[in-house]
Scaffold this motif. Structure first.
Motif, short mmCIF file in Angstrom:
data_model
loop_
_atom_site.label_atom_id
_atom_site.label_comp_id
_atom_site.label_asym_id
_atom_site.label_seq_id
_atom_site.Cartn_x
_atom_site.Cartn_y
_atom_site.Cartn_z
N LEU A 114 0.82 -1.21 0.00
CA LEU A 114 0.00 0.00 0.00
C LEU A 114 0.86 1.26 0.00
N LEU A 115 1.92 1.26 0.79
CA LEU A 115 2.79 2.44 0.85
C LEU A 115 3.43 2.73 -0.50
N LEU A 116 3.91 1.70 -1.18
CA LEU A 116 4.55 1.89 -2.48
C LEU A 116 3.56 2.41 -3.52
N ILE A 117 2.35 1.89 -3.51
CA ILE A 117 1.36 2.36 -4.48
C ILE A 117 0.96 3.80 -4.20
N ILE A 118 0.78 4.16 -2.93
CA ILE A 118 0.42 5.54 -2.58
C ILE A 118 1.53 6.50 -2.98
N VAL A 119 2.78 6.10 -2.71
CA VAL A 119 3.91 6.96 -3.09
C VAL A 119 4.01 7.09 -4.61
N GLU A 120 3.73 6.00 -5.33
CA GLU A 120 3.79 6.05 -6.79
C GLU A 120 2.68 6.95 -7.35
N HIS A 129 3.88 12.69 -8.62
CA HIS A 129 3.93 13.95 -9.36
C HIS A 129 4.18 15.15 -8.45
N LEU A 130 3.96 14.96 -7.14
CA LEU A 130 4.19 16.06 -6.20
C LEU A 130 5.66 16.38 -6.05
N TRP A 131 6.54 15.42 -6.27
CA TRP A 131 7.99 15.66 -6.18
C TRP A 131 8.72 15.32 -7.47
N GLY A 132 8.02 15.43 -8.60
CA GLY A 132 8.69 15.37 -9.89
C GLY A 132 8.74 14.02 -10.56
N TRP A 133 8.10 13.00 -10.00
CA TRP A 133 8.07 11.70 -10.65
C TRP A 133 6.91 11.61 -11.62
N THR A 134 7.11 10.88 -12.69
CA THR A 134 6.02 10.62 -13.63
C THR A 134 5.28 9.37 -13.19
N VAL A 135 4.00 9.51 -12.94
CA VAL A 135 3.21 8.40 -12.41
C VAL A 135 3.20 7.25 -13.43
N GLY A 136 3.53 6.07 -12.98
CA GLY A 136 3.59 4.89 -13.84
C GLY A 136 4.96 4.70 -14.46
N GLU A 137 5.56 5.75 -14.97
CA GLU A 137 6.88 5.66 -15.58
C GLU A 137 7.96 5.43 -14.55
N PHE A 197 12.21 -0.38 -11.73
CA PHE A 197 12.20 -1.84 -11.76
C PHE A 197 13.24 -2.38 -12.75
N PHE A 198 13.26 -1.84 -13.97
CA PHE A 198 14.21 -2.32 -14.96
C PHE A 198 15.64 -1.91 -14.61
N ALA A 199 15.82 -0.74 -14.00
CA ALA A 199 17.16 -0.35 -13.56
C ALA A 199 17.65 -1.25 -12.44
N PRO A 201 -2.01 5.74 -16.41
CA PRO A 201 -0.71 5.76 -15.74
C PRO A 201 -0.79 5.28 -14.30
N PHE A 202 -1.90 5.54 -13.61
CA PHE A 202 -2.04 5.08 -12.24
C PHE A 202 -2.13 3.56 -12.18
N TRP A 203 -2.85 2.97 -13.14
CA TRP A 203 -2.93 1.51 -13.19
C TRP A 203 -1.57 0.90 -13.53
N GLU A 204 -0.86 1.52 -14.47
CA GLU A 204 0.47 1.03 -14.83
C GLU A 204 1.42 1.12 -13.64
N GLY A 205 1.34 2.22 -12.90
CA GLY A 205 2.18 2.35 -11.71
C GLY A 205 1.87 1.29 -10.66
N ALA A 206 0.59 0.98 -10.45
CA ALA A 206 0.21 -0.05 -9.49
C ALA A 206 0.70 -1.42 -9.92
#
Length: 219
Positions: free
Chosen positions: A38-44, A48-56, A62-64, A108-113
């Motif tokens: 739950l914490l990881l999904i909420i942060v994801e 966008h609040l701290w410059g991350w692209t949701v889902g991307e 993960f790949f890195a 993007p929210f579904w992809e992030g989850a």
């Protein structure tokens, strides 16, 4: 009236202070795993609040992480990739959901989850693969603690029950926190498993040495 209420509250407080029984440990681990998810999904979703692209962000991290693991543990990386592909095959209908029309902004929210969940499962597999390090640390700490304990008994040194009590509780807490740290932190930033799991194993070995060396009863 006040004395009676305090007497009634004593059993409840003593029950709360008791440690979790060993047969409830798997359920407690599942509970904390759910909290980490739950914490990881909420942060994801709020990235966008701290410059991350949701889902991307979840996908790139993960790949890195897999690319970083490939350099030192190619066999483990291939095993993780095989499990991830198996998850994709079993849950293909869920992972490939397309949002169109009014629901398009939810894509993007579904992809992030999805990627946060898959990455969390992959880190759980990696954590299970590193159990030998923790077993080795516990083994070394146990026998080194036995040597220190026998030396203390032979020299009639003073026993410290408080050290044994607190170190025993801290041992289980440290193992739980080290597992949670590995499950959560690499989901936010790319971190090599050795940077988290190796210091955690060293700390577990030291605590097990302290617990055994201050054990009072006969073995």
């Amino acid at each position: 009236m006040p004395p009676k209420s305090t007497k009634k509250d004593e059993p409840a407080q003593s029950k709360k202070s008791q440690p979790t029984p060993w047969y409830l440990w798997p359920f407690q681990c599942v509970e904390y795993f759910f909290y980490a998810w739950l914490l990881l999904i909420i942060v994801e979703w709020t990235g966008h609040l701290w410059g991350w692209t949701v889902g991307e962000h979840a996908r790139s991290v993960f790949f890195a992480q897999l690319a970083l693991l490939q350099d030192d543990f190619p066999g483990l990386t291939q095993e993780v990739i095989n499990y991830v592909l198996l998850i994709f095959e079993k849950a293909q209908m869920i992972t490939n959901i397309e949002f169109v029309g009014f629901f398009a902004p939810l894509a993007p929210f579904w992809e992030g989850a999805v990627f946060a969940t898959i990455a969390l499962i992959a880190r759980l597999i990696i954590l299970a693969s590193f159990y030998q390090i923790f077993l080795l640390a516990l083994f070394v700490g146990f026998f080194d603690g036995l040597v220190v304990r026998q030396r203390r008994i032979a020299h009639l040194d003073r026993e410290h029950v408080t050290i044994y009590y607190h170190s025993k509780r801290l041992l289980s807490v440290s193992m739980l926190l080290s597992g949670l740290a590995w499950l959560v932190l690499p989901g936010l930033w790319v971190i090599h498993p050795i940077w988290i799991l190796l210091p955690s194993a060293i700390g577990v070995g030291i605590l097990s040495r302290v617990v055994v060396s201050h054990y009072k009863k006969y073995l």
